[in-house]
Design a protein around this motif. Sequence first.
Motif, mmCIF file in Angstrom:
data_model
loop_
_atom_site.group_PDB
_atom_site.id
_atom_site.type_symbol
_atom_site.label_atom_id
_atom_site.label_comp_id
_atom_site.label_asym_id
_atom_site.label_seq_id
_atom_site.Cartn_x
_atom_site.Cartn_y
_atom_site.Cartn_z
ATOM 1 N N TRP A 28 0.838 -1.206 0.000
ATOM 2 C CA TRP A 28 0.000 0.000 0.000
ATOM 3 C C TRP A 28 0.874 1.257 0.000
ATOM 4 O O TRP A 28 0.633 2.198 -0.754
ATOM 5 N N GLY A 29 1.887 1.283 0.871
ATOM 6 C CA GLY A 29 2.756 2.453 0.956
ATOM 7 C C GLY A 29 3.601 2.636 -0.292
ATOM 8 O O GLY A 29 3.805 3.769 -0.756
ATOM 9 N N PHE A 30 4.086 1.538 -0.860
ATOM 10 C CA PHE A 30 4.911 1.628 -2.067
ATOM 11 C C PHE A 30 4.106 2.196 -3.233
ATOM 12 O O PHE A 30 4.603 3.035 -3.993
ATOM 13 N N ASP A 31 2.853 1.759 -3.365
ATOM 14 C CA ASP A 31 2.008 2.253 -4.456
ATOM 15 C C ASP A 31 1.723 3.750 -4.347
ATOM 16 O O ASP A 31 1.427 4.403 -5.355
ATOM 17 N N ARG A 32 1.804 4.305 -3.152
ATOM 18 C CA ARG A 32 1.457 5.709 -2.919
ATOM 19 C C ARG A 32 2.670 6.558 -2.564
ATOM 20 O O ARG A 32 2.523 7.682 -2.086
ATOM 21 N N MET A 224 -1.349 12.822 5.403
ATOM 22 C CA MET A 224 -1.307 11.548 4.682
ATOM 23 C C MET A 224 0.005 11.322 3.922
ATOM 24 O O MET A 224 0.567 10.223 3.973
ATOM 25 N N PRO A 225 0.548 12.324 3.189
ATOM 26 C CA PRO A 225 1.854 12.075 2.541
ATOM 27 C C PRO A 225 2.945 11.718 3.540
ATOM 28 O O PRO A 225 3.788 10.852 3.264
ATOM 29 N N ASP A 226 2.926 12.351 4.714
ATOM 30 C CA ASP A 226 3.922 12.034 5.743
ATOM 31 C C ASP A 226 3.682 10.637 6.316
ATOM 32 O O ASP A 226 4.635 9.935 6.663
ATOM 33 N N ARG A 227 2.422 10.239 6.430
ATOM 34 C CA ARG A 227 2.127 8.895 6.921
ATOM 35 C C ARG A 227 2.671 7.844 5.959
ATOM 36 O O ARG A 227 3.232 6.826 6.388
ATOM 37 N N VAL A 228 2.495 8.097 4.672
ATOM 38 C CA VAL A 228 3.002 7.154 3.680
ATOM 39 C C VAL A 228 4.525 7.069 3.766
ATOM 40 O O VAL A 228 5.107 5.971 3.728
ATOM 41 N N ALA A 229 5.176 8.220 3.887
ATOM 42 C CA ALA A 229 6.638 8.230 3.998
ATOM 43 C C ALA A 229 7.099 7.477 5.243
ATOM 44 O O ALA A 229 8.054 6.687 5.192
#
Length: 241
Positions: A28-32, A224-229
């Motif tokens: 999920w994180g890699f895709d985003r 959300m962008p920071d959560r993904v990172a």
Amino acid sequence: MKDFGVGTYMAAQKKMLSQSHIDARIIWGFDRRYWQLDAFKKFRWCDESHFATCLQRQARIHRRKGYEARNALSKTQFRLKRQNQSVHVYGVIGWNFKGQLHFYTGSGIGGRLVQADYMTILKEIVAPDWDKDCILIEDNDGPHGTKGKGPNKVKALKDLLGIKWEMNPANSPDLNPIETIWRIIKQRLKSRGVIFEEAVLRRAIQEEWDKITLDEINRAISTMPDRVAALNERNGRPIPY
């Protein structure tokens, strides 16, 4: 220990993640990984939350101050929901959007939500304010009808209502910004002191939901962008959100 910046605090509560859950979060994180904030503005996040009357018992730990220290894997507590949670609510948030707070008593054991209850929520709470350009983000709880690839009555109802949806990785409240809003409400309720009556607690929850501003919601979503990172940095393990 105070001389070394260590104090006594309540443990942060996290759900236990199996390796399969971690693997799904990694994907999920890699895709985003390249998504910017605008990519998250098309989503609306929903979830249930549960509130309890009387005093709550939580494990206490020794740690340093700060958000990172609170959420370190060695300082979190993996536990089930408390038995005296008596008030159940459902909410939806999105960019510049706050839905109607819905109190419910599920028809399942102990007031738990079942698919029939959730279908009523979709029809009466979600659909009236739905924006056809949005995507509803749900977790993988059974009542949401998100498990499995085959059709079911909940998925069919979403199609009928024109509600596009996606499922978050399993056991990933740290990837859902509405959890930040629930946390704000619970912190504000604590400042009121111990609440012993369910009716009083329900009124207090509604009042605090009404006080939540769109700016607070947008700030939660903007992380959300920071959560993904952070998720990618931790290889799918819990993140401090």
